[in-house]
Design an enzyme around this catalytic site. Structure first.
Site, short mmCIF file in Angstrom:
data_model
loop_
_atom_site.label_atom_id
_atom_site.label_comp_id
_atom_site.label_asym_id
_atom_site.label_seq_id
_atom_site.Cartn_x
_atom_site.Cartn_y
_atom_site.Cartn_z
N HIS A 284 3.81 21.79 11.48
CA HIS A 284 4.26 20.54 10.76
C HIS A 284 2.90 20.04 10.33
O HIS A 284 2.61 19.41 9.27
CB HIS A 284 4.63 19.65 11.75
CG HIS A 284 6.26 19.81 12.12
ND1 HIS A 284 6.09 20.17 13.56
CD2 HIS A 284 7.32 20.23 11.71
CE1 HIS A 284 7.36 20.42 13.71
NE2 HIS A 284 8.23 20.32 12.67
N GLN B 198 16.39 27.06 3.51
CA GLN B 198 16.59 25.45 3.47
C GLN B 198 15.58 25.21 2.27
O GLN B 198 16.09 24.35 1.73
CB GLN B 198 16.02 24.89 4.65
CG GLN B 198 15.62 23.48 4.60
CD GLN B 198 15.51 22.82 6.10
OE1 GLN B 198 15.99 22.74 6.90
NE2 GLN B 198 14.02 22.33 5.91
N SER C 114 7.70 26.83 16.40
CA SER C 114 8.86 26.02 16.15
C SER C 114 8.98 25.04 17.28
O SER C 114 8.79 25.30 18.48
CB SER C 114 10.14 27.21 16.23
OG SER C 114 11.40 26.35 16.39
P1 AMP Z 1 11.62 20.90 11.69
O1 AMP Z 1 10.89 19.52 12.18
O2 AMP Z 1 11.96 21.93 12.34
O3 AMP Z 1 12.72 20.27 10.50
O4 AMP Z 1 10.70 21.15 10.39
C1 AMP Z 1 9.87 20.51 9.48
C2 AMP Z 1 9.31 21.03 8.46
O5 AMP Z 1 8.34 21.74 9.12
C3 AMP Z 1 10.38 21.99 7.54
O6 AMP Z 1 9.98 21.97 6.25
C4 AMP Z 1 9.94 23.45 8.20
O7 AMP Z 1 10.06 24.65 7.27
C5 AMP Z 1 8.33 23.11 8.60
N1 AMP Z 1 7.88 24.02 9.54
C6 AMP Z 1 8.56 24.25 10.76
N2 AMP Z 1 7.68 25.20 11.55
C7 AMP Z 1 6.84 25.73 10.78
C8 AMP Z 1 5.91 26.59 10.72
N3 AMP Z 1 5.54 27.39 12.02
N4 AMP Z 1 5.00 26.84 9.98
C9 AMP Z 1 5.16 25.96 8.67
N5 AMP Z 1 6.02 25.10 8.42
C10 AMP Z 1 6.89 24.91 9.42
#
Ligand code: AMP
Length: 279
Positions: free
Chosen positions: A32, A147, A179
């Site tokens: 993030h 997504q 993640s």
């Molecule tokens: P989330 O909080 O999981 O909904 O993710 C929010 C944003 O962060 C989304 O655009 C995800 O694709 C991005 N994101 C989550 N994990 C990663 C990662 N390991 N590397 C890059 N972007 C990420």
């Protein structure tokens, strides 16, 4: 850094324009934060939204378990973001949501097949966040590649006027894509989890060596992961641009995979660009 719980406060703080939004569900990690750093490169005002969107969780999914720790997230964003937008449910869903967004058939494939309504829920919340915050651009991670493709399509076809910027996946040293859900893994699962990325790398290597039997590559990868204790959802090779059927010449391909390890659903992907680079 300002913490806002209402859209009006975000708009008041960004009245001069020139803002970039990073939508998240919190549980912030280095993946993030890389998006937030990119936002800073693009604009003077960086908004990070933190909202665990109930509309995108299925009845048997991890909505109640999902990490919620606003204070820690705010600490991580100090010096990186200008506004943290953490709306209340009543701000996001003033009514029972009866208005939706129709998405193309891609929304029913891959993650959309095993998570019915997931992308529709994502589309609605992203649309709401864009309407509330009115950013010039929004940053998304390639981690959620399907997504990102759907959000980009929605933004363009609904003339939302928000530029969508995609950023590379940030990984742990052993290759596991970061993640918020990785914290559900127990020690043994965490040790085995990077095999998902290893399988993507192996498939990419086969493509780089000129193998064009995509079905053979994906079947072998699924079988190997199954043998390693993953319950496979999908392992597929698709056109990177739109996740449509892959071109037979092997250019611009995305390999995407989802599997459950224990009770944790992991997703990952790898894109092989026309010039042979892996992202
Ligand atoms: P989330 O909080 O999981 O909904 O993710 C929010 C944003 O962060 C989304 O655009 C995800 O694709 C991005 N994101 C989550 N994990 C990663 C990662 N390991 N590397 C890059 N972007 C990420």
């Amino acid at each position: 850094m300002q913490l806002a719980h209402h859209a009006a406060a975000v708009r008041a703080a960004t009245a001069g324009g020139g803002s970039v939004l990073v939508p998240t569900m919190g549980g912030l990690h280095a993946g993030h934060l890389s998006l937030v750093r990119q936002a800073r490169r693009l604009a003077d005002t960086v908004i990070v939204s933190i909202y665990v969107n109930p509309l995108q969780f299925g009845a048997n999914e991890d909505f109640s378990l999902y990490p919620r720790r606003l204070q820690q997230d705010c600490d991580r964003l100090q010096g990186l973001a200008d506004i943290v937008y953490a709306p209340a449910d009543s701000e996001m869903y003033p009514d029972t949501q009866t208005v939706g967004i129709t998405l193309p058939p891609l929304a029913e494939q891959f993650c959309g097949k095993s998570r019915p309504g997931f992308f529709q829920g994502v589309a609605v919340v992203v649309c709401k966040l864009f309407n509330q915050c009115r950013p010039d651009a929004a940053i998304f991670g390639r981690k959620d590649y399907q997504q990102a493709i759907l959000v980009r399509l929605m933004t363009r076809q609904l003339n939302m006027g928000v530029h969508i910027d995609l950023q590379p996946i940030v990984r742990a040293d052993d290759g596991l894509a970061l993640s918020s859900r990785n914290e559900y893994l127990d020690a043994d699962e965490r040790r085995r989890a990077p095999r998902l990325y290893a399988a993507l790398r192996q498939a990419a290597a086969q493509l780089q060596q000129g193998e064009r039997d995509y079905d053979m590559i994906t079947a072998a990868a699924s079988a190997a992961l199954n043998a390693d204790g993953f319950q496979m959802d999908y392992f597929a090779i698709r056109a990177a641009a739109d996740l449509g059927m892959p071109p037979s010449d092997g250019s611009d391909l995305t390999i995407l995979a989802a599997a459950t390890l224990g009770t944790t659903r992991l997703i990952d992907n790898l894109t092989l660009t026309a010039d042979g680079a892996l992202i």
